[in-house]
Design an enzyme around this catalytic site. Structure first.
Site, PDB file in Angstrom:
ATOM      1  N   GLU A 120       9.179 -15.542  16.547  1.00  7.42           N
ATOM      2  CA  GLU A 120       8.550 -15.299  15.240  1.00  7.42           C
ATOM      3  C   GLU A 120       8.781 -13.876  14.733  1.00  7.42           C
ATOM      4  O   GLU A 120       9.280 -13.660  13.636  1.00  7.42           O
ATOM      5  CB  GLU A 120       7.037 -15.589  15.333  1.00  7.42           C
ATOM      6  CG  GLU A 120       6.305 -15.290  14.058  1.00  7.42           C
ATOM      7  CD  GLU A 120       4.993 -16.043  13.877  1.00  7.42           C
ATOM      8  OE1 GLU A 120       4.820 -17.141  14.442  1.00  7.42           O
ATOM      9  OE2 GLU A 120       4.136 -15.519  13.148  1.00  7.42           O
ATOM     10  N   ASP A 131       3.424 -13.091  20.415  1.00  4.70           N
ATOM     11  CA  ASP A 131       2.005 -12.995  20.046  1.00  4.70           C
ATOM     12  C   ASP A 131       1.596 -11.522  19.941  1.00  4.70           C
ATOM     13  O   ASP A 131       1.004 -11.076  18.971  1.00  4.70           O
ATOM     14  CB  ASP A 131       1.141 -13.720  21.090  1.00  4.70           C
ATOM     15  CG  ASP A 131       1.620 -15.146  21.309  1.00  4.70           C
ATOM     16  OD1 ASP A 131       1.424 -15.962  20.411  1.00  4.70           O
ATOM     17  OD2 ASP A 131       2.234 -15.413  22.359  1.00  4.70           O
TER      18      ASP A 131
END
Ligand code: TRH
Length: 371
Positions: free
Chosen positions: A274, A23
C-alpha cells in the site's frame, strides 16, 4: 500557515502490524504529517521494531508508545488527557482501557471523533462507504459512533497521503548525487527499483534484462525482495551481482525519506502493498504494483480496479497480470517506447491526484466536521 493553538488536536493513532511493513509505514507517515501541521500525535504500535530503520530519528510531535506495555496504557489513562481523535488503522481494536478513557470524555471534549481508517482500494465500494457512520453497540465505546475513512483515488474518497510540497521536492531532486551518496556506482544504465513479494515472473524478467542490448541496474530493497532475487538468480545459475546487461545492487533497509528518494531515482519502480504503491504515484515515473495477496483472490479485482482508474495501456495491464501471477503470459521487459507510454499514464494519474486534497488534510477536515 501554522495551526492556531485553539485548533490543535491530540490524536491517538492505533496500529497493529499484521505482517510486512505497510501498516506501520502508512501510520508513521500520517502521524508525521499531522504533527507537522501542529497537532500532537501518539502512535500506539504493537510492534515498532521496524521504526529503527524506517524512522531512526523519530519526529517532533510524534510520541511512539508500545501498545503491549500495560504500564503505558495505565499511565495514559491516569495521567494524560483523553485524545480529541482516536484513529484505529485497518480495523485494529484499540486497547479497551483507552477507548473507555476516550468515551468518558465524550460529553465534555471540544472535539471528539473516532475514525476507522481503512485499506486503500480503487474499487467502487470505496466511494459508497467513505464517511459512513458505524454505531458502536458493545464494549467500552458503546453508544459512540465510529466513522469510516477510506483512502482512495477519486474526489469522493479520503485521498492519498502526500505531504505539502512533495512533488516540487521530487522535481528538484538530483538522482546522481543521491545515488553517489548511497555508494551506488551508476554509469547511466536504466535504473529499476525492486520492492516485491515473490513474483513468479521475476526469474524470467531477470533473464530478459541479462540478454538485453541495453544495460539495466536493479536496485533491490532489503528483506523479501532481496530473498526473491537470490532465489531467482539461483534458478538462473547467475551470480548475485547479475550477468550480461544486468547489474544488481542490494540496498540496506532505508529510512522512509530515503526510500522515497530511491523511487525518485529510478526509471521504473516495482512496488507492492500500500504505502510504496502510493509513493510510486508521487514519484511520477513508470511503476508496477504487486498487490498484497488475499486468500479469495480479492486482489485481482483490486488490481484491475486500479488499472481501470489509471486507464493503463494494454502493455502495462499485461505486465501487471503476469507480475501478479494471474496470467501465463510472460512479463515482457518494456522497451523505451513502451516505458514512455507507462510514464505518460503514471504522470496523467499523478496530475489527477494532485488536483485533490491529500488524506491528512481531508481527515483533519472530516474530524472537524464530525465533532
Ligand atoms: O510491506 P508491505 O508489503 O506492506 C503491506 C503489508 O503487507 C500489510 O499487512 C498490508 O496490509 C499492506 O501492505 C497492504 O508494503 P508497503 O505498504 O509498501 O509498506 C512498506 C513500507 O516500508 C513503506 O512505508 C516503505 C517502507 N520501507 C522503508 O521505509 N525502507 C525500506 O528500505 C523499505 C524496503 C521499505
Amino acid at each position: 500557515m501554522p495551526t492556531p493553538d485553539t485548533d490543535r488536536l491530540r490524536w491517538d493513532l492505533f496500529c497493529r502490524v499484521i505482517d510486512n511493513h505497510g501498516d506501520l509505514g502508512v501510520c508513521w507517515r500520517l502521524a508525521r504529517q499531522l504533527a507537522d501541521g501542529g497537532d500532537a500525535v501518539r502512535l500506539w504500535i504493537d510492534d515498532g521494531r521496524a521504526l529503527a530503520w524506517m524512522a531512526p530519528a523519530g519526529h517532533a510531535g510524534v510520541t511512539v508508545i508500545d501498545w503491549g506495555d500495560a504500564g503505558a496504557v495505565q499511565r495514559a489513562v491516569a495521567e494524560a488527557p483523553a485524545p480529541d481523535v482516536l484513529v484505529e488503522a485497518f480495523g485494529c481494536d484499540p486497547a479497551p482501557e483507552l477507548v473507555a478513557h476516550f468515551a468518558r470524555h465524550a460529553g465534555t471534549a471540544r472535539r471528539h471523533a473516532w475514525i476507522n481508517l481503512e485499506y486503500l482500494s480503487a474499487e467502487p465500494y470505496v466511494e459508497r462507504l467513505h464517511g459512513l457512520p458505524s454505531p458502536v453497540f458493545r464494549g467500552p465505546g458503546e453508544g459512540m459512533t465510529k466513522w469510516f475513512f477510506y483512502p482512495g483515488f477519486t474526489p469522493a474518497t479520503g485521498g492519498l497521503l502526500c505531504e505539502p510540497g512533495l512533488v516540487a521536492q521530487r522535481d528538484a531532486f538530483d538522482r546522481r548525487a543521491w545515488l553517489a551518496g548511497q555508494g551506488i556506482a551508476w554509469r547511466g544504465e536504466s535504473l529499476v527499483s525492486l520492492f516485491c513479494y515473490e513474483p513468479p515472473a521475476l526469474a524470467p524478467l531477470l533473464r530478459q534484462w541479462m540478454d538485453d542490448l541495453e544495460p539495466t541496474r536493479l536496485l533491490v530493497t532489503a528483506g523479501r525482495a532481496n530473498n526473491a532475487v537470490e532465489q531467482a538468480l539461483k534458478m538462473l545459475e547467475a551470480p548475485p551481482d547479475g550477468r550480461g546487461a544486468l547489474s544488481i545492487s542490494y540496498l540496506p533497509h532505508l529510512p522512509q525519506p530515503a526510500f522515497d528518494a530511491l523511487l525518485w531515482s529510478c526509471d521504473l519502480n516495482l512496488v507492492r502493498g500500500e504505502d510504496s504503491f502510493v509513493r510510486a504515484h508521487w514519484a511520477g515515473a513508470p511503476f508496477v504494483w504487486q498487490t498484497y495477496p488475499q486468500d479469495d483472490d480479492a486482489h485481482h479485482v483490486k488490481l484491475n480496479a486500479w488499472l481501470d482508474w489509471l486507464d493503463a495501456p494494454a502493455s502495462l495491464r499485461a505486465f501487471h497480470h503476469a507480475w501478479n501471477g494471474f496470467s501465463d503470459a510472460p512479463a515482457l521487459a518494456p522497451d523505451a517506447a513502451t516505458l514512455a507510454g507507462w510514464c505518460a499514464a503514471a504522470q496523467a494519474g499523478r496530475a489527477r491526484l494532485q488536483a485533490q486534497d491529500d488524506l491528512a488534510t481531508q481527515l483533519r477536515g472530516f474530524v472537524t466536521q464530525k465533532s
